[in-house]
Design an enzyme around this catalytic site. Structure first.
Site, PDB file in Angstrom:
ATOM      1  N   SER A 405     -22.101 -13.875 -16.019  1.00 61.54           N
ATOM      2  CA  SER A 405     -21.183 -14.963 -16.329  1.00 61.54           C
ATOM      3  C   SER A 405     -21.196 -16.050 -15.256  1.00 61.54           C
ATOM      4  O   SER A 405     -20.578 -17.084 -15.435  1.00 61.54           O
ATOM      5  CB  SER A 405     -19.770 -14.434 -16.565  1.00 61.54           C
ATOM      6  N   HIS A 426     -24.786 -15.530 -22.341  1.00 59.47           N
ATOM      7  CA  HIS A 426     -23.456 -15.194 -21.845  1.00 59.47           C
ATOM      8  C   HIS A 426     -22.481 -15.041 -23.009  1.00 59.47           C
ATOM      9  O   HIS A 426     -22.051 -16.018 -23.607  1.00 59.47           O
ATOM     10  CB  HIS A 426     -22.981 -16.288 -20.868  1.00 59.47           C
ATOM     11  N   GLU A 438     -22.890 -18.681 -24.659  1.00 57.26           N
ATOM     12  CA  GLU A 438     -23.561 -19.690 -23.833  1.00 57.26           C
ATOM     13  C   GLU A 438     -25.022 -19.260 -23.677  1.00 57.26           C
ATOM     14  O   GLU A 438     -25.294 -18.161 -23.180  1.00 57.26           O
ATOM     15  CB  GLU A 438     -22.907 -19.787 -22.447  1.00 57.26           C
ATOM     16  N   ASN A 476     -16.991 -21.077 -17.424  1.00 56.48           N
ATOM     17  CA  ASN A 476     -16.312 -20.481 -16.276  1.00 56.48           C
ATOM     18  C   ASN A 476     -16.235 -21.427 -15.082  1.00 56.48           C
ATOM     19  O   ASN A 476     -15.328 -21.338 -14.268  1.00 56.48           O
ATOM     20  CB  ASN A 476     -16.993 -19.161 -15.881  1.00 56.48           C
TER      21      ASN A 476
END
Ligand code: COA
Length: 697
Positions: A405, A426, A438, A476
């Site tokens: 991540s 991800h 992702e 993130n």
């Protein structure tokens, strides 16, 4: 005669076939063609009219691309009324998705038949409006208030069988829409059936619509359209038909003028554009049948579940037979949920868990997989060991993917002899539920590997977003910034509870501290430790209260205590009384005198920090376009869909105002509030994020 509506006589029946790919949207040409077709049928002695769509569907709705532009006559409500007013019998024959204006055309017709696979619905509230061509006036007359309320306020699609039971359809038959429509129209003529305009049917008796309005408003959590649509149904019950139509149109136009409509339509097109990438245009993905998954924890098991449900064979690798058995248990539990909800049959469940899934503790068993996804502990050395082993056993051309991540995928790829085959995929936890994927493209990733990442996402029913390599990728990285902004507001005087309330009122499903409790506070704790170990910039503000919550063994919901106390159940959310004293300890230690925050200021700061980081992410090319950020936040982070995503929100608030706020706050904290160069540039040029979206498409 319109090019898109073809006219033909078959005996006594005039056939109007619409040919406006891809979805027969009811644009200007279709509307004018339908009116001309009805007129021609009336003049040339036909006794009935059949309306159907060529290609994949009956009309899938008004042409959304025309929304916001000056409307052109004939308007859709007039087209429906013109069809209904015809002295001929009009039959609509449905297949594919008869949605919105499509269903309204069918409701303007006197009879409706459909193929068994057809679906109908009035999904306008999902794009921020409501039925505006008689849907709220005709459907209640046809099926009553309860059914109409459900269909109109949820926007859900209704299958042909249910639609028949509800009385929306008169008949369901196998065949092509043309065949079944012609047969049905002939049957009606032969039986001497008459016209059957819904406008002449009795409206249901009125009920307490104020109470219904309030109930729907509460359920839609800030979204207006479903509640406003209730007023349309009310008009059907309380006003004569023509006045009801007028009231419906007024309510529709009111919604058309809202930011929510703009936000929802932006979201609709953004999620359809996000997978369109120049780099994979015309590039065929690699074969994808067998998938390997390394690590059967929550994430790996979720990925395996999603893969199995999408028809892939999965080999799950774990360290020990015990761990493999536990991984299988997790997958069975996930698939058991799908079984319980009726998504798969018992036989399918057995097939998926016993035949399509195999478990192993040996890397050698991954020799034949087409793609392998590593979902092990987030540690670079561990990942490098895994990829070295994969490189040794996987067949040439197999794709090696990491579910990291935030770690650097280039660095992971560099330990293999095939960096062109390495990619980041991800997923978001729980991976069989969350829709976002992702696709992280490293420096050397080959285009057909990128295309395969997107193909996998599509197979799994995910919305895939292309991301470049950086700490945290798109989602993130932005999350880390707006969470930091919230943490700063706490140091300066806000409480976590006040922040959660303000953002939930803004429309987030959950505020950031409730989310942190759900995800597990230990995750953020580990990230903070890592970042401190790497060395924080001395100018960065820091605090310790969140660490102290963790040091006490409180990791959020899973331990029953975090920012909130969950002893009365996961939804009870009573503030944990130990938190505020810990925060006050930090303020005292840093000599901060707390000040008041309004909810408005909380939202402005939080959103500005999000948009500013997102502008950096776009400016650096980590996200291809602003719309890629919007889709990421909508699907992975609970951003309210009716606001369109942070970039669309920023465009609507005004980029100059946002930049002015950032510059003002930078006077107190120049380290955190560094304006994104892209934001400064857009403001200087008087442009918006949406201009960048348009330029890229
Ligand atoms: N107006 C204009 N364009 C539309 C449209 C509409 N009502 N509905 C779909 N499209 C376009 C899509 O943007 C897409 O265009 P693209 O190929 O250039 O990206 C194309 O039609 C195919 O749509 P897509 O959603 O990719 O196909 P699908 O088979 O997955 O789904 C529908 C088809 C009809 C179910 C889905 O597109 C949908 O829900 N459309 C909106 C329906 C609606 O809200 N109608 C009420 C409007 S008042």
């Amino acid at each position: 005669m319109s090019q898109v509506i073809q006219y033909e006589r078959v005996g006594d029946i005039a056939v109007l076939a619409s040919n406006n790919p891809p979805v027969n949207a009811l644009g200007y040409d279709v509307r004018i063609g339908l009116v001309e077709g009805i007129e021609r049928a009336e003049q040339d002695g036909a006794k009935a009219v059949l309306i159907y769509g060529e290609g994949r569907t009956f009309f899938a709705g008004a042409d959304i691309r025309e929304f916001g532009k000056p409307p052109k006559e004939p308007f859709l409500p007039d087209v429906c009324s013109r069809i209904e007013a015809s002295h001929l019998i009009v039959v609509s024959s449905l297949h594919g998705t008869a949605l919105g204006g499509g269903l309204e055309i069918a409701l303007g017709s006197h009879y409706r038949i459909a193929v068994p696979s057809a679906r109908v619905g009035l999904p306008e509230v999902l794009i921020g409006v409501m039925p505006g061509a008689g849907g709220t006036q005709r459907l209640p007359r046809l099926i009553g208030i309860d059914g109409s309320l459900d269909i109109i306020t949820s926007g859900r699609q209704v299958g042909a069988k249910e639609a028949l039971d509800l009385g929306i359809l008169d008949k369901v038959a196998e065949g092509t829409p043309r065949e079944i429509g012609l047969a049905y129209a002939q049957e009606l003529l032969d039986s001497g059936a008459g016209r059957r305009p819904i406008r002449d049917m009795d409206a249901p008796a009125a009920v307490d619509f104020d109470a219904l309005y309030e109930a729907v408003l509460k359920k839609s959590r800030g979204q207006l359209a479903p509640a406003v649509a209730v007023r349309g149904i009310q008009a059907a019950c309380e006003l004569p038909f023509d006045k009801g139509m007028k009231r419906e149109r007024d309510l529709f136009m009111e919604l058309m003028a809202t930011d929510q409509r703009q936000g929802l339509i932006h979201a609709f097109f953004a999620e359809r554009t996000v997978g369109k990438l120049p780099e994979i245009d015309g590039i065929a993905p690699r074969d994808l049948n067998a998938l390997g998954v390394i690590g059967g924890g929550t994430m790996g098991a979720g990925i395996a579940t999603s893969a199995l449900l999408s028809g892939l064979n999965v080999t799950m690798l774990e360290m020990t037979p015990e761990a493999a058995a536990a991984a299988k248990g997790r997958i069975q539990k996930n698939l058991g949920g799908a079984l319980k909800r009726g998504k798969i049959s018992q036989d399918k469940y057995e097939d998926l868990t016993e035949k399509a899934l195999s478990l192993t503790t040996s890397y050698d068993d991954l020799g034949d997989v087409d793609l392998v996804i590593e979902a092990v502990f987030e540690d670079m050395d561990v990942k490098k060991t895994v990829f070295t082993q994969l490189d040794a056993v996987c067949k040439p051309g197999a794709i090696l993917a990491s579910n990291t991540s935030y770690l650097n995928v280039d660095e992971i790829a560099a330990v293999t002899k095939r960096p062109q085959d390495v990619i980041g995929l991800h997923f978001f936890s729980p991976a069989h539920v969350m829709k976002l994927l992702e696709v992280v493209v490293a420096d050397k990733t080959a285009p057909d590997v990128v295309a395969t990442g997107f193909a996998l996402g599509k197979k799994m029913g995910k919305v895939s977003v292309r991301a470049g390599v950086c700490d945290g990728f798109i989602g993130n990285r932005i999350l880390s910034t707006y969470r930091t902004c919230a943490d700063h507001m706490i140091l300066d005087g806000a409480s976590p509870y006040q922040i959660d309330v303000a953002l939930e009122k803004f429309g987030f499903a959950m505020g950031p501290y409730a989310v942190a409790d759900l995800a597990g506070l230990d995750i953020g704790w580990a990230v903070r430790k890592r970042k401190r170990a790497e060395g924080l910039d001395p100018a960065a503000r820091d605090s310790t209260y969140a660490d102290k919550i963790c040091e006490d063994g409180h990791f959020g919901q899973k331990t029953g205590m975090g920012y909130y106390d969950y002893s009365a159940g996961p939804k009870s959310r009573v503030p944990n009384p130990q938190v505020i004293p810990l925060i006050e300890g930090d303020r005292d230690a840093q000599g901060i005198s707390p000040r008041e925050f309004t909810e408005d200021e909380i939202v402005r700061r939080y959103m500005a920090s999000m948009v500013n980081e997102a502008a950096k992410v776009v400016g650096e090319g980590i996200a291809l376009r602003p719309l890629d950020v919007d889709v990421t936040l909508l699907y992975g982070y609970g951003f309210p869909r009716y606001r369109g995503g942070p970039m669309k929100w920023a465009d609507m608030v005004g980029l100059p105002e946002l930049l002015a706020d950032i510059q003002k706050w930078a006077k107190d904290d120049p380290y955190f509030w560094q304006a994104a160069p892209l934001l400064e540039q857009l403001v200087a040029e008087g442009r918006t994020f949406d201009d960048l979206n348009k330029e890229a498409s």
